[in-house]
Scaffold this motif. Structure first.
Motif, PDB file in Angstrom:
ATOM      1  N   ALA A  52      35.170  38.992  50.495  1.00  0.00           N
ATOM      2  CA  ALA A  52      35.169  38.053  49.369  1.00  0.00           C
ATOM      3  C   ALA A  52      34.409  38.640  48.183  1.00  0.00           C
ATOM      4  O   ALA A  52      33.657  39.600  48.323  1.00  0.00           O
ATOM      5  CB  ALA A  52      34.530  36.740  49.794  1.00  0.00           C
ATOM      6  N   SER A  53      34.634  38.041  47.023  1.00  0.00           N
ATOM      7  CA  SER A  53      33.929  38.410  45.799  1.00  0.00           C
ATOM      8  C   SER A  53      33.366  37.147  45.169  1.00  0.00           C
ATOM      9  O   SER A  53      33.916  36.060  45.324  1.00  0.00           O
ATOM     10  CB  SER A  53      34.884  39.071  44.806  1.00  0.00           C
ATOM     11  N   ILE A  54      32.262  37.323  44.436  1.00  0.00           N
ATOM     12  CA  ILE A  54      31.660  36.202  43.720  1.00  0.00           C
ATOM     13  C   ILE A  54      31.531  36.591  42.251  1.00  0.00           C
ATOM     14  O   ILE A  54      31.096  37.690  41.932  1.00  0.00           O
ATOM     15  CB  ILE A  54      30.291  35.810  44.318  1.00  0.00           C
ATOM     16  N   ALA A  55      31.960  35.689  41.382  1.00  0.00           N
ATOM     17  CA  ALA A  55      31.823  35.882  39.940  1.00  0.00           C
ATOM     18  C   ALA A  55      30.820  34.863  39.427  1.00  0.00           C
ATOM     19  O   ALA A  55      30.922  33.672  39.731  1.00  0.00           O
ATOM     20  CB  ALA A  55      33.163  35.709  39.251  1.00  0.00           C
ATOM     21  N   ASN A 108      39.013  38.654  48.481  1.00  0.00           N
ATOM     22  CA  ASN A 108      39.329  39.884  47.763  1.00  0.00           C
ATOM     23  C   ASN A 108      40.820  40.027  47.500  1.00  0.00           C
ATOM     24  O   ASN A 108      41.230  40.666  46.543  1.00  0.00           O
ATOM     25  CB  ASN A 108      38.790  41.104  48.517  1.00  0.00           C
ATOM     26  N   ASP A 109      41.663  39.418  48.321  1.00  0.00           N
ATOM     27  CA  ASP A 109      43.105  39.462  48.107  1.00  0.00           C
ATOM     28  C   ASP A 109      43.507  38.713  46.839  1.00  0.00           C
ATOM     29  O   ASP A 109      44.524  39.023  46.225  1.00  0.00           O
ATOM     30  CB  ASP A 109      43.846  38.851  49.304  1.00  0.00           C
ATOM     31  N   ASP A 110      42.704  37.720  46.419  1.00  0.00           N
ATOM     32  CA  ASP A 110      43.025  36.876  45.266  1.00  0.00           C
ATOM     33  C   ASP A 110      42.160  37.182  44.047  1.00  0.00           C
ATOM     34  O   ASP A 110      42.129  36.406  43.105  1.00  0.00           O
ATOM     35  CB  ASP A 110      42.830  35.400  45.622  1.00  0.00           C
ATOM     36  N   ALA A 111      41.439  38.278  44.039  1.00  0.00           N
ATOM     37  CA  ALA A 111      40.433  38.536  43.002  1.00  0.00           C
ATOM     38  C   ALA A 111      40.992  39.184  41.742  1.00  0.00           C
ATOM     39  O   ALA A 111      40.230  39.548  40.861  1.00  0.00           O
ATOM     40  CB  ALA A 111      39.312  39.401  43.587  1.00  0.00           C
ATOM     41  N   GLU A 112      42.318  39.322  41.605  1.00  0.00           N
ATOM     42  CA  GLU A 112      42.873  40.026  40.452  1.00  0.00           C
ATOM     43  C   GLU A 112      42.627  39.298  39.136  1.00  0.00           C
ATOM     44  O   GLU A 112      42.629  39.906  38.090  1.00  0.00           O
ATOM     45  CB  GLU A 112      44.367  40.283  40.626  1.00  0.00           C
TER      46      GLU A 112
END
Length: 79
Positions: A25-28, A59-63
């Motif tokens: 996952a990523s966090i913004a 991460n798959d949806d982080a574009e």
């Protein structure tokens, strides 16, 4: 089960998002400036606030994270 504490707010991104990536996952993190108008008697006054936002994505949806730049109009939904 219904979720009762949903919200939706629109504003402008205050600063470019800081993005931290982890294994899955990523966090913004970024600020969102919102403004509303208060009416006191016959006088209207604009009141602004900056909300600190954390948005988690797989991460798959982080574009779409590259769109979180200063000045972008954005609507945030959550619960």
């Amino acid at each position: 089960m219904k979720t009762m504490n949903n919200f939706q707010i629109s504003g402008f991104v205050v600063n470019n998002a800081t993005i931290n990536q982890f294994a899955t996952a990523s966090i913004a993190r970024f600020g969102l400036s919102v403004r509303r108008t208060e009416k006191i008697g016959d006088e209207e006054k604009k009141v602004s606030a900056i909300l600190n936002i954390e948005a988690w994505k797989n991460n798959d949806d982080a574009e779409a994270s590259h769109l979180l730049t200063k000045g972008t109009r954005l609507t945030v939904e959550g619960y």
